[in-house]
Design a protein around this motif. Structure first.
Motif, PDB file in Angstrom:
ATOM      1  N   LYS A 125     -65.273 -28.639 -78.237  1.00 47.18           N
ATOM      2  CA  LYS A 125     -64.631 -27.485 -78.879  1.00 47.18           C
ATOM      3  C   LYS A 125     -63.297 -27.909 -79.489  1.00 47.18           C
ATOM      4  O   LYS A 125     -62.967 -27.543 -80.614  1.00 47.18           O
ATOM      5  N   LYS A 128     -63.922 -29.895 -82.620  1.00 45.65           N
ATOM      6  CA  LYS A 128     -64.267 -29.009 -83.744  1.00 45.65           C
ATOM      7  C   LYS A 128     -63.018 -28.305 -84.282  1.00 45.65           C
ATOM      8  O   LYS A 128     -62.850 -28.183 -85.494  1.00 45.65           O
ATOM      9  N   ASN A 131     -61.117 -30.333 -86.571  1.00 47.89           N
ATOM     10  CA  ASN A 131     -61.915 -30.699 -87.758  1.00 47.89           C
ATOM     11  C   ASN A 131     -62.633 -32.035 -87.615  1.00 47.89           C
ATOM     12  O   ASN A 131     -62.789 -32.777 -88.580  1.00 47.89           O
ATOM     13  N   PRO A 133     -66.238 -33.300 -86.908  1.00 39.77           N
ATOM     14  CA  PRO A 133     -67.615 -32.813 -86.807  1.00 39.77           C
ATOM     15  C   PRO A 133     -68.322 -33.351 -85.559  1.00 39.77           C
ATOM     16  O   PRO A 133     -67.945 -34.404 -85.017  1.00 39.77           O
ATOM     17  N   GLU A 134     -69.340 -32.653 -85.126  1.00 39.58           N
ATOM     18  CA  GLU A 134     -70.040 -33.040 -83.896  1.00 39.58           C
ATOM     19  C   GLU A 134     -70.619 -34.450 -83.975  1.00 39.58           C
ATOM     20  O   GLU A 134     -70.597 -35.179 -82.990  1.00 39.58           O
TER      21      GLU A 134
END
Length: 165
Positions: A125, A128, A131, A133-134
């Motif tokens: 979390k 994210k 910024n 990305p997963e």
């Protein structure tokens, strides 16, 4: 203003670590230290329990980087319940190091011998919110796991009979 070798020789060890670990040529401002280490504690508290080993890992890390003793005292009692994004986004060089923050957060979370799904969820979390990305987060996790395996391999090769201390 950041500190460099010519300005303050008392920070040579910390400067060496910053160059070695992060590629920095200067030491971050004190306030950025506080934001970075608080962020690590927030992530480690992701499962609702900030284990002594996790806090000790972060405090030891802060000592290694010559963090101001006043900040370390704050970290010792910090509840780690603030908003991660709010803490880290206020400080440009800390924000620029957000991928390292995620890597170090995984290390802090793992300091008690466990990287729980709840901790992972908070770190993801946080990634994210910063910024990241997963898919990048997963790369950082994979690098961490490779680092752990390489450290174990290195120690086994250097001390085949076990650590001397």
């Amino acid at each position: 203003m950041a500190t460099n070798i010519k300005e303050k020789d008392t920070n040579l060890g910390a400067l060496w670590l910053f160059k070695q670990q992060f590629g920095f040529s200067n030491i971050p401002l004190t306030i950025e230290y506080e934001a970075y280490f608080k962020s690590l504690l927030i992530c480690a508290n992701g499962d609702g329990t900030l284990a002594d080993e996790e806090r000790d890992w972060v405090i030891g890390y802060a000592y290694a980087y010559n963090c101001d003793p006043a900040i370390i005292e704050k970290l010792k009692i910090y509840k780690a319940d603030e908003n991660l994004e709010a803490i880290i986004s206020e400080y440009p060089s800390a924000s620029e190091s957000r991928r390292f923050l995620i890597f170090d957060a995984i290390q802090a979370c793992s300091a008690d011998g466990e990287y729980s799904e709840k901790e992972r969820a908070v770190v993801l979390k946080g990634a994210k919110k910063l910024n990241i990305p997963e898919n990048e987060f997963k790369k950082i996790e994979a690098i961490y796991l490779e680092t752990v395996k390489l450290r174990e391999k290195r120690l086994a090769a250097m001390y085949p009979e076990g650590s001397p201390l």
